[in-house]
Scaffold this active site. Structure first.
Site, short mmCIF file in Angstrom:
data_model
loop_
_atom_site.label_atom_id
_atom_site.label_comp_id
_atom_site.label_asym_id
_atom_site.label_seq_id
_atom_site.Cartn_x
_atom_site.Cartn_y
_atom_site.Cartn_z
N CYS A 1 -2.43 9.24 2.20
CA CYS A 1 -2.08 8.61 0.92
C CYS A 1 -3.12 8.98 -0.12
CB CYS A 1 -1.98 7.10 1.09
SG CYS A 1 -3.42 6.39 1.88
N GLU B 1 0.89 -1.18 0.00
CA GLU B 1 0.00 0.00 0.00
C GLU B 1 0.91 1.21 0.00
OE1 GLU B 1 -3.17 0.01 -0.25
OE2 GLU B 1 -3.91 -1.88 0.52
P1 NAD Z 1 8.05 5.58 4.64
O1 NAD Z 1 8.11 4.81 3.37
O2 NAD Z 1 9.14 6.54 4.93
O3 NAD Z 1 7.98 4.58 5.89
C1 NAD Z 1 6.96 3.62 6.01
C2 NAD Z 1 7.43 2.47 6.86
O4 NAD Z 1 8.39 1.70 6.14
C3 NAD Z 1 8.13 2.88 8.16
O5 NAD Z 1 7.72 1.98 9.17
C4 NAD Z 1 9.60 2.72 7.83
O6 NAD Z 1 10.41 2.49 8.95
C5 NAD Z 1 9.55 1.50 6.93
N1 NAD Z 1 10.66 1.36 5.97
C6 NAD Z 1 11.23 2.31 5.20
N2 NAD Z 1 12.13 1.76 4.38
C7 NAD Z 1 12.14 0.42 4.63
C8 NAD Z 1 12.87 -0.69 4.11
N3 NAD Z 1 13.77 -0.56 3.15
N4 NAD Z 1 12.60 -1.92 4.61
C9 NAD Z 1 11.68 -2.10 5.58
N5 NAD Z 1 10.96 -1.08 6.12
C10 NAD Z 1 11.19 0.17 5.65
O7 NAD Z 1 6.62 6.33 4.63
P2 NAD Z 1 6.06 7.44 5.63
O8 NAD Z 1 6.76 8.73 5.39
O9 NAD Z 1 5.96 6.91 7.01
O10 NAD Z 1 4.53 7.55 5.10
C11 NAD Z 1 4.15 8.31 4.01
C12 NAD Z 1 4.01 7.47 2.75
O11 NAD Z 1 3.15 6.35 2.98
C13 NAD Z 1 3.36 8.22 1.60
O12 NAD Z 1 4.02 7.89 0.41
C14 NAD Z 1 1.94 7.70 1.60
O13 NAD Z 1 1.28 7.85 0.37
C15 NAD Z 1 2.15 6.29 1.97
N6 NAD Z 1 0.94 5.68 2.51
C16 NAD Z 1 0.23 4.82 1.71
C17 NAD Z 1 -0.95 4.27 2.17
C18 NAD Z 1 -1.77 3.37 1.29
O14 NAD Z 1 -2.66 2.72 1.82
N7 NAD Z 1 -1.53 3.28 0.00
C19 NAD Z 1 -1.41 4.57 3.46
C20 NAD Z 1 -0.65 5.43 4.26
C21 NAD Z 1 0.52 5.97 3.77
#
Ligand code: NAD
Length: 502
Positions: free
Chosen positions: A292, A258
């Protein structure tokens, strides 16, 4: 302000059943975006801790999978009851930790309650098919069995709801969960863990159905790499999804992704502009543009472009920006300074691309610290690269169109495919937009904005949004494995496709 937020947080954590989670030697700093202050430090898990936690979760799975699904549903029912009891406290903690306004913090908890209700009902409806066999005296059927430990990686902006979408379904499907929340929102995760543990105790279920891992990317990677985790459900940026998906695929695990969105609404000449303005403002500005599903692009018919932009600018002028804990506030803070920098850089780039800043774009004069900005509208001459990029902040780019084909082409000309909308009173336009030749997103709405989905529908998006589906409809299937059974109740052994063999 710092002291009172500290004290409020400690008090809320205690009421939510979390002991003192802080350790002065911890390396992870928990902050509140309300004023940017430190709430405390936490100790991060190591790769060995991750392996131990997954091992315990796998042992729990071997027990949990044998519990009948309707009985498993009792844990989720208790979870829903506890969330009702603690809605106010958890909603407030979400506001403190993620910075969303109180009404949205409470809304997030309500979404958790709703998905618990859905999952409890589902626990009596995990059904397979019976299929006609070509062989006499034979029957074919499908069974859905529990899958195993579900790894959940979640983003800061829905710190608790996304976990509940996954875990309410996973638990009734027979899967324990190991959750690595965003390192920016660990406290709300610990509160959810405490609620889940109490729900399990009340329902007489095993301990450790829900376990939380504290840490950042490395901890998430260790979870994604563990072969005892058959499904990794990861919510976050497309960048993160592109890192996780190949790791999980390398061990032939499943991932449910997601990821980022770049959501647009088309406004047709026949649109009810009063309704459109309300829908657009909520979608573009709600959660300070950090959903998102936030509306980022407005594709407006040239005949209504100037009137709509004028009305939107007027509505933006009335928005109360400030602490999310104050009742009147509609726009809270961005999560941190890097989000504010990304907001400013995107606006500067859009202007360099020929865009006109219609309103907002500056830092909002809010006392007491925190990254508060004025939501921006930019009227753009074309869909440039910055418009095609998801900037996680309240920026709305306006683009014009003449024909619906042109609007749909502009709409689909981005890498992401999460949510979309059309505002129109013309049934042909509405149906075309949601048809196969219309929006290419996982969510396509008519006369409502792009954000604020209900849990009854499957939630997720296409293209670089990752293709995953969570929440309602048949999303539960992702959390189970399917077995096809052929049962011979005859005394013969006919082979399929008429094959003869001794
Ligand atoms: P992010 O990608 O920086 O982090 C999300 C999560 O992934 C965190 O827990 C982080 O620690 C983890 N993470 C990051 N890199 C990783 C890796 N290489 N391996 C494992 N884990 C890793 O996102 P954010 O800034 O917390 O949230 C914003 C983003 O999330 C936006 O792009 C938004 O659109 C998206 N989002 C999508 C949905 C959806 O349902 N499509 C819902 C909420 C947020």
């Amino acid at each position: 302000m710092t002291t009172s937020l500290d004290a409020l947080t400690t008090d809320l954590l205690a009421r939510l059943g979390v002991g003192d989670p802080f350790d002065a030697d911890g390396t992870l700093v928990a902050r509140t975006p309300v004023d940017g202050s430190e709430l405390g430090r936490l100790v991060e898990h190591t790769a060995q801790d991750v392996a131990d936690v997954v091992g315990r979760s796998h042992a729990t799975f071997l027990q949990w999978r044998t519990v009948p699904a309707p009985v498993r549903g009792q844990v989720v029912r208790e979870m829903g009851e506890l969330l009702r009891e603690h809605k106010e406290d958890l909603g407030r903690l979400v506001s403190i930790e993620a910075g969303k306004i109180l009404s949205e913090g409470l809304g997030e908890v309500q979404e958790m309650i709703d998905v618990c209700d859905l999952a409890v009902g589902l626990s009596r409806q995990l059904h397979g098919l019976t299929i006609a066999s070509e062989r006499p005296g034979h029957r074919m059927m499908e069974q859905w069995h529990p899958l195993g430990v579900v790894g959940i990686i979640s983003a800061f902006n829905f710190p608790v709801a996304v976990w509940s979408w996954n875990s309410a379904l996973a638990l009734v499907c027979g899967d324990p969960v190991v959750w690595k929340p965003s390192e920016k929102t660990v406290l709300t995760a610990l509160a959810c863990q405490a609620i889940a543990a109490e729900a399990a105790r009340r329902a007489g279920a095993p301990e450790g159905l829900v376990q939380v891992l504290v840490g950042g990317r490395e901890v998430g990677e260790a979870l994604a790499d563990d072969p005892r985790v058959p499904l990794v459900s990861a919510t976050g940026s497309t960048r993160m999804g592109k890192q996780i998906a190949p790791r999980v695929a390398a061990r032939l695990g499943r991932s449910l992704l997601e990821l980022g969105g770049n959501n647009a609404a088309v406004v047709a000449p026949s649109a009810d502009l009063d309704l459109a303005v309300r829908g657009i403002v909520f979608s573009a500005v709600g959660t300070a543009g950090q959903r998102c599903t936030s509306l980022r692009r407005l594709i407006v018919h040239e005949s209504v472009r100037s009137e709509l932009v004028e009305r939107l600018a007027k509505a933006y002028g009335t928005l109360a920006i400030g602490s999310p804990l104050e009742e009147r506030t509609l726009v809270g803070p961005l999560i941190d300074a890097s989000a504010r920098e990304a907001f400013e850089a995107a606006i500067a780039q859009a202007q360099a691309d020929g865009g006109t800043l219609v309103t907002g774009g500056g830092v909002a004069p809010v006392k007491g610290g925190g990254q508060y900005v004025e939501p921006a509208i930019l009227d753009m001459p074309a869909q440039t690269d910055v418009v095609r990029t998801e900037t996680f902040a309240p920026i709305l780019y306006v683009l014009g169109y003449e024909t619906l084909d042109e609007a749909v082409a502009l709409h689909n000309d981005v890498a992401q495919g999460l949510s979309s909308a059309i505002f129109t009173s013309d049934v042909r336009e509405a149906e075309t937009f949601v048809s196969v030749t219309g929006s290419d997103c996982g969510i396509a709405n008519v006369n409502i904005g792009t954000s604020g989905a209900e849990i009854g529908g499957a939630f997720g998006g296409e293209k670089e949004t990752g293709g995953g589906r969570e929440s309602g409809s048949d999303s539960w299937r992702a959390y189970m494995r399917r077995a096809t059974n052929t049962i011979n109740y005859s005394t013969e052994l006919p082979l399929a496709q008429g094959v003869e063999f001794v």
